[in-house]
Design a protein around this motif. Structure first.
Motif, mmCIF file in Angstrom:
data_model
loop_
_atom_site.group_PDB
_atom_site.id
_atom_site.type_symbol
_atom_site.label_atom_id
_atom_site.label_comp_id
_atom_site.label_asym_id
_atom_site.label_seq_id
_atom_site.Cartn_x
_atom_site.Cartn_y
_atom_site.Cartn_z
ATOM 1 N N ALA A 257 4.162 -6.919 2.027
ATOM 2 C CA ALA A 257 2.865 -6.652 1.396
ATOM 3 C C ALA A 257 1.925 -7.817 1.664
ATOM 4 N N LEU A 258 0.813 -7.517 2.340
ATOM 5 C CA LEU A 258 -0.226 -8.518 2.555
ATOM 6 C C LEU A 258 -1.186 -8.378 1.381
ATOM 7 N N GLN A 259 -0.991 -9.270 0.398
ATOM 8 C CA GLN A 259 -1.578 -9.090 -0.917
ATOM 9 C C GLN A 259 -2.875 -9.882 -1.097
ATOM 10 N N GLY A 260 -3.065 -10.911 -0.248
ATOM 11 C CA GLY A 260 -4.257 -11.758 -0.400
ATOM 12 C C GLY A 260 -5.070 -11.817 0.876
ATOM 13 N N VAL A 261 -6.360 -12.005 0.739
ATOM 14 C CA VAL A 261 -7.275 -12.088 1.883
ATOM 15 C C VAL A 261 -6.797 -13.162 2.865
ATOM 16 N N GLY A 262 -6.790 -12.833 4.125
ATOM 17 C CA GLY A 262 -6.388 -13.806 5.148
ATOM 18 C C GLY A 262 -4.879 -13.905 5.336
ATOM 19 N N ALA A 263 -4.107 -13.133 4.608
ATOM 20 C CA ALA A 263 -2.649 -13.170 4.781
ATOM 21 C C ALA A 263 -2.291 -12.583 6.138
ATOM 22 N N ALA A 288 -2.677 -4.469 1.745
ATOM 23 C CA ALA A 288 -3.168 -4.119 0.415
ATOM 24 C C ALA A 288 -4.628 -4.521 0.230
ATOM 25 N N VAL A 289 -5.044 -5.572 0.945
ATOM 26 C CA VAL A 289 -6.439 -6.016 0.829
ATOM 27 C C VAL A 289 -7.038 -6.230 2.223
ATOM 28 N N GLY A 290 -8.341 -6.470 2.265
ATOM 29 C CA GLY A 290 -9.055 -6.621 3.528
ATOM 30 C C GLY A 290 -8.767 -7.955 4.200
ATOM 31 N N ALA A 291 -9.234 -8.049 5.442
ATOM 32 C CA ALA A 291 -9.113 -9.290 6.232
ATOM 33 C C ALA A 291 -7.679 -9.806 6.290
ATOM 34 N N THR A 292 -6.746 -8.916 6.519
ATOM 35 C CA THR A 292 -5.335 -9.304 6.693
ATOM 36 C C THR A 292 -4.891 -8.878 8.093
ATOM 37 N N VAL A 316 -2.755 1.087 5.470
ATOM 38 C CA VAL A 316 -3.979 0.331 5.182
ATOM 39 C C VAL A 316 -4.638 0.984 3.969
ATOM 40 N N ARG A 317 -4.691 0.215 2.871
ATOM 41 C CA ARG A 317 -5.242 0.767 1.619
ATOM 42 C C ARG A 317 -6.748 1.000 1.740
ATOM 43 N N PRO A 318 -7.307 1.860 0.854
ATOM 44 C CA PRO A 318 -8.716 2.273 0.984
ATOM 45 C C PRO A 318 -9.708 1.119 1.069
ATOM 46 N N ASP A 319 -9.485 0.039 0.336
ATOM 47 C CA ASP A 319 -10.486 -1.040 0.355
ATOM 48 C C ASP A 319 -10.145 -2.159 1.333
ATOM 49 N N ALA A 320 -9.086 -1.975 2.090
ATOM 50 C CA ALA A 320 -8.642 -3.056 2.981
ATOM 51 C C ALA A 320 -9.428 -3.009 4.293
ATOM 52 N N GLN A 321 -10.692 -3.431 4.226
ATOM 53 C CA GLN A 321 -11.549 -3.394 5.416
ATOM 54 C C GLN A 321 -11.310 -4.633 6.276
ATOM 55 N N GLN A 347 -0.856 4.833 8.569
ATOM 56 C CA GLN A 347 -1.547 5.538 7.496
ATOM 57 C C GLN A 347 -2.753 4.680 7.144
ATOM 58 N N ILE A 348 -3.929 5.126 7.599
ATOM 59 C CA ILE A 348 -5.121 4.287 7.479
ATOM 60 C C ILE A 348 -6.115 4.946 6.534
ATOM 61 N N LEU A 349 -6.373 4.270 5.432
ATOM 62 C CA LEU A 349 -7.275 4.838 4.430
ATOM 63 C C LEU A 349 -8.601 4.080 4.353
ATOM 64 N N ALA A 350 -8.723 3.022 5.177
ATOM 65 C CA ALA A 350 -9.999 2.304 5.250
ATOM 66 C C ALA A 350 -10.653 2.668 6.577
#
Lengths: 417, 251
Positions: A257-263, A288-292, A316-321, A347-350
């Motif tokens: 799980a890439l849980q934080g920005v920049g992970a 889980a989040v963007g910029a990963t 790729v979760r919905p807000d993970a741009q 599975q890309i939701l963003a």
């Protein structure tokens, strides 16, 4: 096996040591596994891997330690040795702010370190084997690094096995900005028909940098199942490499799980199989989040009747741009009877993402072989050159020079065998 | 040096060479010209021993030995070299590793000592300089990302290192502009000598302005339709293959 039979087995075998919260964790895990049982091939994630051969071995606990310990792979490492799943001795000369110890020892001396972490990532109904591990595990390693500490020497963990069933339970807690290199080496002695079901949980706080390398050389008749569950916070990076050489029935599962920005996670691996070996790499990458960022590069060479599986899913979760996720699986088939099932999945939701996946399977390039031989290079040597070339791009991604050297040597030995 | 008698060869069960007779003496350069599909490349593969190119009749005698007894790598060690029309890309095999492995494999089979890294680099430098081959090319995978000219120069480099007795150059001119062709031809000419024979396979006469052959043969329908001196190439250029090859359009 029926639920009642499992319950009876767990009643006889659940370890008693440790605090009340741990007893609850074990009980809950035993209940989950008793209800679910070993997954069969009707479960999508287990479609290609048949666990029936290990059914009779699950409760073969309390195996005596293995005899002599082989020399370390790495020079100048902090080293722990487990014998049929139980720690022998301890690591020495640890720097301040670093704890490297056995799980059993840590449960007895410092259970507070584990509370809230153990079982946090490798949980849930869809993970019956980690549940079985949680219920029955007696030992494993714990590596806890304080924030800002960089462990300069590599850490080498040897799991030496020759019989029974063992359930190593490992936990890596890297504080903010901490750095370490860990090699998990699974080594079998004899032709043994033993069973290992290992779990490694990794929590990397912001900016932590971890390299975790797994070298699997279990005995030719053994079954090896391993689950890596990781969570990376802001700017944390994990490089994981899985070299699978041994075992008869092998499953290596990763939940990242890439849980934080920049992970960022780089999950790479090589599998080299012959005879009737079976190796299933199953990876779930969660942006889980963007910029990963995530990369996967798995390559294998299969000979004889070997069977490999690669199942990789990038979510790729919905807000993970603004994420990047790449996945590649390439397999070389040296025999008509060898088989690879490769199932990449996205599975890309963003909507603002860069993702790719690719899978290839093929024979050794006949034209390349002819070219090499026409320059005087004998056929065996030419084949090895082409096989090495096929694997080399993936091995080149290993950051640690020392570990890359070891992996190259082991790959070379496999090819020459 | 090389004696081909009544050679018939199949590819995938289809007869391509239908009775070739050819004799090449020490130090001679022979050119084989012919239209597409006449069997030129097949002849080069048969000489190098490639799998799938089956000799069904006839003999090839090379320096007194029956060539059919030798594997591909043994032929290379015995001094047969094939310059490929389409040099093969080998991603992940560095050019330097490839050249050193090949040279030492050949030296081993010839009963010579293998070269260590320093000795090898010294020898390599002599040839790379003459052929204008950059360090960058040597670091890259074999032929990976090479231009057409770089690939052909790399073939000549291998030939120079392996020091063959008999080199077959299969359409070495294909894909080259005139400047690249000159560099490659100079490389080949530098390797000509009384102990080294060559078979230059080409579709066009142009190459033979730069690598001047002693003899020219026209291959058509799997047979040698005509043989002559270097002036035969000029005649071909003028009249086209049609004059020699019934039923085949001049290409």
């Amino acid at each position: 096996m029926a639920m009642e039979a499992y319950q009876a087995q767990f009643a006889a075998h659940l370890p008693k040591a440790g605090p009340a919260w741990l007893a609850d964790l074990r009980q809950a895990a035993a209940a989950r596994f008793s209800a679910a049982g070993l997954p069969d091939r009707k479960v999508e994630e287990w479609r290609y891997t048949n666990l029936k051969p290990v059914q009779e071995q699950l409760f073969a606990l309390d195996t005596a330690p293995v005899g002599d310990t082989p020399p370390a792979l790495l020079q100048d490492s902090h080293r722990l040795v487990f014998s049929n799943g139980v720690l022998q001795g301890s690591a020495d000369d640890l720097p301040d702010g670093v704890r490297l110890a056995g799980m059993a020892e840590t449960m007895a001396e410092n259970p507070g370190l584990l509370a809230g972490h153990m079982g946090k990532l490798a949980q849930g109904q869809e993970l019956p084997l980690p549940a079985l591990n949680q219920a029955l595990s007696r030992d494993g390693y714990v590596l806890a690094i304080d924030p800002g500490i960089s462990v300069s020497r590599p850490i080498e963990i040897l799991f030496l096995s020759d019989g029974g069933a063992s359930y190593p339970r490992n936990l890596i807690l890297a504080g903010a900005g901490a750095q370490a290199t860990v090699v998990e080496h699974y080594l079998g002695l004899g032709g043994g028909g033993y069973f290992i079901n290992a779990v490694t949980e990794v929590e990397a706080a912001a900016g932590a940098k971890l390299q975790r390398y797994k070298i699997q050389q279990d005995a030719s008749g053994s079954s090896h199942i391993a689950t890596l569950a990781g969570q990376l916070q802001d700017g944390a990076r994990l490089e994981n490499f899985d070299l699978n050489l041994g075992g008869q029935l092998v499953r290596s599962e990763i939940h990242m799980a890439l849980q934080g920005v920049g992970a960022e996670a780089a999950l790479n691996g090589v599998y080299l199989l012959r005879g009737k070996q079976h190796c299933d790499n199953a990876i779930q990458m969660d942006h889980a989040v963007g910029a990963t960022n995530s990369q996967q590069d798995y390559r294998g060479i299969l000979d004889d009747h070997a069977h490999a599986v690669f199942q990789g899913k990038i979510t790729v979760r919905p807000d993970a741009q603004g994420i990047e996720g790449h996945q590649l699986n390439k397999t070389l088939l040296l025999s008509d009877e060898a088989e690879i099932d490769s199932k990449p999945e996205l599975q890309i939701l963003a909507d603002d993402v860069k993702c790719s996946h690719g899978a290839t399977a093929g024979e050794l390039d006949e034209t390349g072989l002819f070219y090499l031989r026409s320059r005087g290079i004998p056929e065996d040597e030419a084949r090895q050159l082409l096989m090495t070339a096929f694997i080399s791009e993936t091995l080149a991604k290993i950051d640690s020079d020392a570990v890359r050297g070891i992996m190259e040597r082991l790959v070379g030995e496999w090819m020459a065998a | 040096m090389l004696e081909i008698k009544g050679l018939h060869a199949d590819v995938d069960g289809k007869e391509i060479l239908k009775g070739i007779d050819l004799s090449i003496g020490e130090g001679e350069v022979h050119a084989i010209m012919g239209p597409n599909g006449s069997g030129k490349s097949t002849l080069s593969y048969v000489l190098s021993g490639r799998d799938g190119y089956d000799v069904t009749a006839g003999t090839i005698t090379y320096r007194g030995r029956d060539l059919s007894e030798l594997s591909i790598e043994e032929r290379a060690a015995e001094g047969i070299f094939l310059g490929f029309q389409y040099p093969v890309e080998l991603p992940g095999v560095s050019s330097t590793t490839f050249l050193k492995t090949a040279l030492n494999a050949v030296r081993r089979q010839r009963g010579q000592d293998e070269l260590d890294a320093v000795q090898f680099m010294k020898r390599l430098r002599v040839h790379t300089k003459a052929l204008n081959i950059s360090d960058d090319m040597l670091r890259r995978g074999v032929n990976v990302g090479f231009s057409g000219g770089e690939k052909k120069r790399n073939e000549i480099l291998q030939m120079a290192l392996l020091e063959p007795h008999f080199a077959v150059l299969d359409e070495t001119d294909s894909g080259l502009d005139i400047d690249a062709l000159k560099v490659v031809a100079e490389g080949v000419n530098a390797l000509r000598g009384p102990k080294r024979s060559m078979l230059v396979i080409t579709h066009y006469q142009r190459l033979l302005d730069y690598i001047v052959p002693d003899y020219v043969h026209v291959l058509a329908h799997g047979r040698i339709a005509r043989s002559g001196g270097k002036e035969l190439a000029l005649e071909l250029e003028e009249k086209g293959y049609g004059a020699f090859v019934s039923g085949t359009e001049a290409a």
